[in-house]
Design a protein around this motif. Structure first.
Motif, mmCIF file in Angstrom:
data_model
loop_
_atom_site.group_PDB
_atom_site.id
_atom_site.type_symbol
_atom_site.label_atom_id
_atom_site.label_comp_id
_atom_site.label_asym_id
_atom_site.label_seq_id
_atom_site.Cartn_x
_atom_site.Cartn_y
_atom_site.Cartn_z
ATOM 1 N N UNK A 176 0.858 -1.179 0.000
ATOM 2 C CA UNK A 176 0.000 0.000 0.000
ATOM 3 C C UNK A 176 0.895 1.230 0.000
ATOM 4 N N UNK A 177 0.661 2.196 -0.899
ATOM 5 C CA UNK A 177 1.515 3.391 -0.916
ATOM 6 C C UNK A 177 1.450 4.144 0.406
ATOM 7 N N UNK A 178 2.524 4.848 0.719
ATOM 8 C CA UNK A 178 2.589 5.617 1.954
ATOM 9 C C UNK A 178 1.915 6.972 1.825
ATOM 10 N N UNK A 179 1.250 7.224 0.720
ATOM 11 C CA UNK A 179 0.526 8.478 0.525
ATOM 12 C C UNK A 179 -0.538 8.597 1.615
ATOM 13 N N UNK A 180 -0.528 9.679 2.437
ATOM 14 C CA UNK A 180 -1.503 9.774 3.534
ATOM 15 C C UNK A 180 -2.943 9.736 3.055
ATOM 16 N N UNK A 181 -3.210 10.325 1.904
ATOM 17 C CA UNK A 181 -4.596 10.322 1.430
ATOM 18 C C UNK A 181 -5.088 8.903 1.168
#
Length: 1422
Positions: A176-181
């Protein structure tokens, strides 16, 4: 979070209808739109022993050359009712494609999937791991045409099983990407992120903290169990839980006992998608109990005997650190004789008299409570035959015999017996210990049976008494033995080591994220010894008691999920355990349904320099995993192939940027839930180039110099021109002016000399050029202009040009640089090739300095680049700029590799090696070697193999057989010339036979001759290196003489039948064995031969000493020879008097073998004597030793500064020692320095037989002085006084000695009064006030060594007067001081002297001690 994506495959075989070899997958809701699936697997991935091609090799072949068909019944998509879709799967770069797309695959259109960008310039935090499972794309209408059916011919049943095994092994990972959104939007079951250790030991003085942190979406809630029962936190006011956390805090500020909370705790983190568990945390409170009270009697031991002082510390938690000190707080010096064992006991291999000088106290340091517990000290009483302790004997080479201590063979003090066993866990440290007693102190050596100690992990400790092996593995099990040895013998102890293992992970379960309808699995594999058991749980409950799930199947250590749905989300626990421990892992199963979304900023601008390589990144995320395509300027087909290359992570690489590549690039990510796109604008810029570079210049001091630097660059980029001097930034001062295209230096000075570099740079690239400025000093105008200018190295040649291009030659032309006042003598042409050694320049040829053009001979298939270096008498110029490249055409090799060898590395192989060919001899691409071999003198066919390296190993060969070997070079243009054969040999084995008929003939007392019969050549099994004799000294014919039985060897190289062994000990019994030696090692040993060496002459007597107590007598002493070499029959002494060049008559004396002393009566007080002493056996006299008597005064050697020498002490032999003095010689006569002699009363006791000769009256008394060494020469100096009376009878001497005695008595009385008066000294700085009643005191016999901020132990009490209540603690440190009551300050440290414990009656009158506090000493030790 690591997850696994996989598709479980099933094979169906309908035997009744005869349809087989059909691969069926149950369609998901997405597959109703996609007609075909693509399984992506990296080539490097493991298929459980089967590669992808092997896995599908036996399946029926489809018309397009691929394999694998799938039958799918779908009424909505197949108008005819049943359609058989051809899935011609081909393996291309690790991708399986549908057969309908085979044509596209053949043209290079391969499926690419992105999970991790290889280079994300602005969004590196969104990097994803590369996909291992991909999804199909929607096929076009042309791909939905009629597909021919597969032939129905049933394959064998094993095809289905093998194919099912292959497909079950398919799996991948997604992150899972670490992008907060994205993180905030995606639901997620709980995951434990932080927890306390399994064995949690806490300080009783602090609050208890048990950590438990977890993440999840929604945020999880927490609860705890204690001893497997629910722990109600709300009912205990001392227990609380941190906000937004599961961490427990137990507060004791309001009272309570920490021991009440000991037990096993476990944390549960729960949200609506599942429950995660922490490890079972065992909470224990640190303990530092008091030392048991005991009265220790003095330990009485005989000198030389072994001794063990037991510590037996109180069992603390964790175990305390043990160290030994004296009661005066001095550390016990440890060496190989005295050392502390791992159990804390103090071991004496043998006790010496000096061990009685101190007492011994065991100290235990407890880590958590910062306290030291001290045991009552041991007092030693050593019984000895020599009550005085002579410090000079400590370094004596025969210290024990000098003190009358009997020598003993070693024996083990720890461990007991000859064998023991030890168990250790894998990954821990193995500590083996052997402590031995003996006289002299034994040496310890360590060995492993059947192998060597692991050098990278093994280290020796405690003076070789302990062997520590770190990070133990199963290979470290076996038998170890320690060998204790001294000159009296040796003994060994065997330790059998068994390595067990707590569970450790082979395959830890990972979080599993799937799309709806997908299949997956959780794997939990662990190993240990014994084999651990595996238990599965779901949401903290045993899997057996969980509600049944038809989509879940448990197969031992694996859980298989099929057709997962949103309701399948849960957290699974795998618990694997054995008797040594356990492992607990959480892994959740999450089902995501996410449309594609882009992770990088939109409409990025990328600028790149012309002809460079660049990469356009497009990170994305989605579930199911989207398909990514690239387009240019919003039109055209998918970009891939030619100048474009699409990586599996979706990045688009443009190999060489051209002007027409400028434009807008669009990446489109698509899955069944939608699509997302992003655009990247690419701008191509012209490179920055310096077209007029600065040139080397020579300028006079004070002139003006201008360095040009003209640049061409892209006008849309900002240009910056800077200058460096000697590769450092140039400071532009008042004398310099920097313009856009030049640098001007006014009034050149000598400091301006150096290299100047022009650096032209933009934000995208840079170019640089360098020139050298030489500054000349002012000189008078010379008559010869050239002589006035200094000579320098020539400038570099320039403008290299290649002409007359041919297949094997080219003409190189250059323009010479400035010779700088020294003619150019030579030019060196160098070349560089970019295939084998790019960037490395080699000399090609050398030419006279008068030419500037040469025809260069070239090798085939080399991409040449040339440069030229000019040389004059000063040195070499800088290399010219490289020429353009020129590649010659290829050809077959004209030579073969050299240094071909064939040697065996094992008994059943032969390793063929050769020197590889370089770039200029390869002559073509793909250089390889054809290796041929066959047995020599046989007509069998040649074996051959093609090798790309420089070695090849032939296996399964007979032992030591000759082979013919050929190595031939080959490239893509053909083979090299036929190579010549080289003879090599296969591996050797140990010889099978020993020499026979070994005959020993004694030549003399130290040498023997050997003769033996030759062994048969077929029994050598290798090349005969040598015959070798092993011999050892079994015993001496002299009784009670210890001999070393160390084996020695003598080698006889070649095929010899006789030899000699020398340097033997006479009068000894020997044993001898013969072996044959080849390249592998020794063969079997021959029959043991015994022989005896005859008697020989002895070695020289040891320690021959000549002493002259007066002018009338000379005393001689000596020791027996080290090697008698037979039965001693006596000694022969020859001595002669000499005075300058005059020599008297030699006198010969013979003594018995037991006599070691002799006294010579002098006949001439002026002459000196030369003594020669030798020992005799029946064979004759041995080596002689010569000494001379001290020189008379007229021969004393002058010395500038005489050393101060101590008085001679009386030795143990009872001889009277002479008075020592130092002679100071003047230039013409010797002067006598008066000294105070030290006369010790002695008893003359000797067994020597003195021979008296006629003497004359002597009027001079000679005093002997010890020898002094000058420039390596031993010089005997003596001082003489004439008619000197006995100093001990002089009145002035007696008065002086009485005065000294009185003064010493007065000093002793003053010291005693001063010591009895006592005093107190504060320990803590900046604390001058007296101790108050609030100062805490310790009652338990311990003291606190912590800082002021460390809290004292609870329960500490103090008396009203600030002293310790001594009657309540008999083992406190107060008892160790001389004072009655120890004084303590407020931080728990104490004041008092640590000495041997006195009786209560002696200490009642003393209020305190005057010694300073020993706490600092404890700090340094603990």
């Amino acid at each position: 979070m690591g997850v696994t994506r996989s598709r479980e495959a099933r094979n169906y075989f309908d035997s009744t209808q005869g349809r087989a070899a059909v691969f069926s997958l149950r369609p998901t809701f997405r597959e109703k739109k996609d007609l075909a699936g693509i399984l992506l697997r990296p080539k490097s991935a493991s298929w459980d022993g089967l590669g992808p091609k092997k896995c599908l090799a036996s399946l029926p072949t489809c018309p397009h050359g691929g394999r694998l068909r799938r039958r799918w019944m779908n009424q909505t998509m197949a108008p005819s009712g049943e359609r058989l879709i051809d899935l011609c799967a081909i393996w291309d770069a690790g991708v399986y494609l549908p057969s309908a797309a085979c044509n596209r695959a053949s043209s290079g259109v391969a499926r690419k999937r992105l999970n991790e960008a290889e280079k994300l310039s602005s969004v590196q935090e969104a990097q994803l791991k590369r996909l291992e499972v991909t999804r199909p794309r929607v096929l076009g209408s042309r791909e939905r045409g009629q597909v021919p059916r597969m032939a129905r011919q049933p394959p064998p049943p094993w095809v289905h099983a093998a194919f099912l095994l292959c497909l079950l092994s398919l799996g991948g990972a997604i992150e899972i990407p670490m992008d907060p959104s994205i993180q905030n939007e995606l639901t997620q079951p709980p995951t434990i992120t932080k927890q306390s250790v399994k064995d949690h030991i806490v300080d009783p003085r602090d609050n208890i903290l048990i950590e438990c942190e977890a993440k999840g979406n929604p945020a999880p809630s927490f609860h705890w169990t204690r001893n497997s029962r629910f722990f109600n936190i709300a009912k205990d006011p001392r227990v609380s839980m941190r906000r937004r956390s599961g961490t427990l805090v137990i507060d004791f500020r309001s009272g309570g006992r920490p021991e009440e909370y000991e037990g096993e705790y476990q944390c549960f983190a729960r949200n609506k998608f599942g429950t995660a568990l922490s490890n079972r945390i065992r909470l224990q409170v640190s303990k530092s109990p008091l030392w048991p009270k005991e009265n220790l009697d003095p330990v009485v031991v005989q000198e030389g005997a072994p001794l063990t002082l037991q510590c037996n510390p109180p069992p603390g938690l964790p175990s305390p650190v043990i160290f030994w000190m004296s009661s005066s707080m001095e550390p016990i010096t440890q060496d190989k004789r005295v050392s502390q064992g791992h159990n804390g006991d103090l071991y004496f291999s043998n006790v010496m008299l000096q061990d009685m000088q101190t007492d011994y106290s065991c100290n235990a340091r407890f880590h958590f409570t910062h306290t030291i517990q001290q045991k009552n000290p041991f007092t030693l009483k050593v019984l000895t035959n020599h009550p005085y302790n002579d410090s000079s004997l400590r370094n004596h080479p025969d210290m024990y015999s000098a003190r009358g201590v009997a020598e003993r063979t070693p024996s083990f003090m720890y461990p007991q017996g000859t064998a023991s066993s030890q168990m250790v866990l894998r990954g821990m440290d193995l500590l083996l210990e052997c402590i031995a007693s003996g006289v002299p102190t034994p040496d310890i050596a360590w060995y492993k049976k059947g192998g060597d100690l692991p050098s990278d992990k093994a280290k020796f400790e405690n003076f070789n008494k302990a062997l520590r092996i770190t990070n133990v593995s199963e290979e470290d099990s076996g038998e170890y033995f320690c060998l204790a040895s001294n000159k009296m013998g040796s003994i060994r102890h065997t330790i059998s080591v068994r390595v067990k293992a707590a569970p450790y992970w082979l395959d830890e379960p990972k979080n599993l994220i799937l799309a709806p309808g997908e299949d997956g699995r959780l794997v939990c594999r662990a190993n240990g010894n014994p084999k651990p058991t595996v238990q599965w749980m779901v949401n903290g409950e045993p899997l057996q008691s969980a509600p049944p799930n038809p989509n879940r199947e448990v197969a031992g250590d694996t859980i298989i999920f099929r057709d997962t749905q949103i309701s399948s989300r849960a957290v699974y626990q795998c618990n694997t355990s054995n008797e040594h421990g356990y492992l607990l892992a959480n892994a959740f199963v999450s089902v995501l349904d996410v449309p594609p979304r882009m992770l990088s900023p939109r409409n990025q601008l990328i600028r790149v320099i012309l002809y460079n390589r660049t990469r356009l990144d497009c990170p994305f995320f989605g579930s199911p995993i989207p398909t990514l395509r690239w387009f240019k300027n919003g039109q055209g087909s998918n970009l891939d192939g030619g100048n474009y290359h699409v990586y599996e992570n979706g990045s688009l690489e443009i190999k060489m940027i051209r002007k027409e590549d400028q434009g807008i690039y669009t990446c489109v990510a698509t899955n069944i839930l939608g699509k997302a796109e992003n655009q990247v604008r690419l701008e191509v810029k012209d490179p920055t180039r310096i077209y007029r570079m600065p040139e080397d210049q020579v300028a006079k001091r004070g002139t003006t110099v201008q360095l040009e630097c003209r640049v061409k660059h892209d006008p849309s980029l900002k240009l910056t021109v800077s200058w460096l001097k000697d590769d450092e930034p140039l400071y532009i001062g008042n004398r310099m002016k920097k313009e856009d295209d030049s640098l001007t230096i006014f009034g050149v000075a000598e400091r301006d000399q150096g290299s100047y570099t022009c650096v032209a740079s933009t934000e995208l690239d840079q170019d640089l050029a360098k020139a050298y400025l030489t500054v000349l000093a002012d000189q008078a105008t010379p008559t010869n202009r050239l002589a006035a200018l200094p000579k320098g190295r020539p400038d570099r040649p320039r403008d290299l040009e290649l002409t007359d291009l041919a297949e094997r030659s080219v003409r190189l032309t250059w323009i010479p640089g400035d010779a700088n006042n020294s003619p150019i003598t030579d030019y060196v042409v160098q070349f560089e090739e970019d295939q084998f050694q790019p960037g490395v320049w080699h000399d090609h040829s050398k030419y006279p300095g008068s030419v500037n053009s040469a025809v260069l001979r070239l090798s085939p298939y080399v991409n040449y680049q040339f440069r030229v270096i000019a040389i004059n008498e000063v040195g070499s110029s800088h290399p010219s700029l490289p020429s353009e490249r020129y590649r010659t055409s290829g050809a077959p090799p004209e030579s073969n590799p050299g240094d071909v060898k064939g040697e065996g590395t094992r008994k059943n192989n032969m390793e063929i090696t050769w020197t590889p060919m370089n770039a200029t001899s390869a002559f073509g691409p793909n250089l390889r070697y054809i290796v041929k071999w066959r047995r020599r003198e046989t007509r069998e066919a040649w074996n051959n193999v093609t090798v790309w390296g420089s070695r090849y190993v032939v296996g399964q060969t007979p032992v030591y057989v000759p082979y013919e070997i050929r190595v031939q070079a080959e490239n893509d243009f053909g083979k090299g010339p036929e190579p010549e054969s080289v003879i090599g040999y296969s591996g050797e084995d140990y010889p099978r036979a020993a020499p026979t008929e070994v005959k020993v003939r004694v030549m003399n007392s130290t040498a023997i001759s050997l003769q033996w019969n030759r062994v048969y050549s077929d029994t050598v099994q290798g090349q005969l290196r040598e015959y070798r004799a092993y011999y050892w000294r079994e015993s001496s014919l002299l009784k009670n003489l210890w001999v070393s039985q160390k084996r020695q060897q003598a080698s006889f190289p070649g095929d010899r039948l006789r030899g000699m062994v020398s340097r033997l000990f006479p009068y000894s019994n020997y044993k001898l064995e013969m072996v044959v030696v080849n390249g592998r090692g020794d063969g079997p040993r021959s029959e043991t031969k015994e022989f005896t060496t005859p008697e020989g002459v002895p070695s020289a007597p040891r320690r021959f000493r000549v002493r002259q107590p007066n002018l009338e007598t000379i005393n001689l002493e000596w020791d027996h020879p080290e090697h008698p070499n037979g039965i001693m029959i006596g000694y022969t002494l020859k001595y002669v008097a000499f005075n300058g060049t005059k020599v008297g008559k030699q006198i010969v004396e013979n003594f018995s073998p037991n006599q070691t002393k002799f006294t010579v009566q002098r006949t001439d007080p002026v002459s000196r004597y030369r003594f020669t002493l030798s020992a005799r056996t029946q064979v004759g006299s041995g080596e002689a030793v010569t000494e001379e008597s001290p020189a008379p005064p007229n021969e004393a050697t002058p010395t500038a500064a005489p050393p101060t020498l101590p008085p001679t002490t009386v030795g143990a032999t009872g001889a009277v020692s002479s008075t020592d003095a130092t002679a100071i010689a003047a230039t013409t006569e010797a002067t006598t320095v008066p000294i105070i002699p030290t006369v010790a009363p002695t008893t003359i006791a000797t067994t020597t037989v003195a021979t008296t000769t006629t003497t004359t009256a002597a009027t001079t008394t000679t005093t002997e002085s010890p020898p002094t060494t000058t420039s390596g020469t031993k010089i005997h100096e003596s001082a003489y006084t004439n008619n000197q009376a006995d100093i001990a009878t002089q009145g002035w001497f007696i008065g002086l000695m009485c005065a000294i005695a009185l003064l010493v008595l007065i000093l002793l009385i003053v010291c005693f009064i001063k010591r009895s008066r006592g005093g107190k000294y504060p320990v803590r700085e900046k604390k001058d006030v007296p101790l108050g009643p609030e100062d805490p005191k310790e009652e338990d016999g311990s003291f606190d060594y912590s800082d002021e901020d460390n809290k004292p132990l609870q329960g500490s009490q103090t008396s009203l007067d600030g002293t310790i209540k001594q009657q309540e603690s008999d083992d406190s440190l107060v008892d160790y001081g001389e004072g009655g009551e120890g004084q303590f300050n407020e931080d728990g440290s104490f004041i008092g002297q640590y000495t041997v414990k006195k009786d209560k009656e002696e200490t009642e009158g003393n209020e305190s001690s005057e010694a300073t506090s020993p706490v600092n000493a404890i700090y340094s030790l603990a």
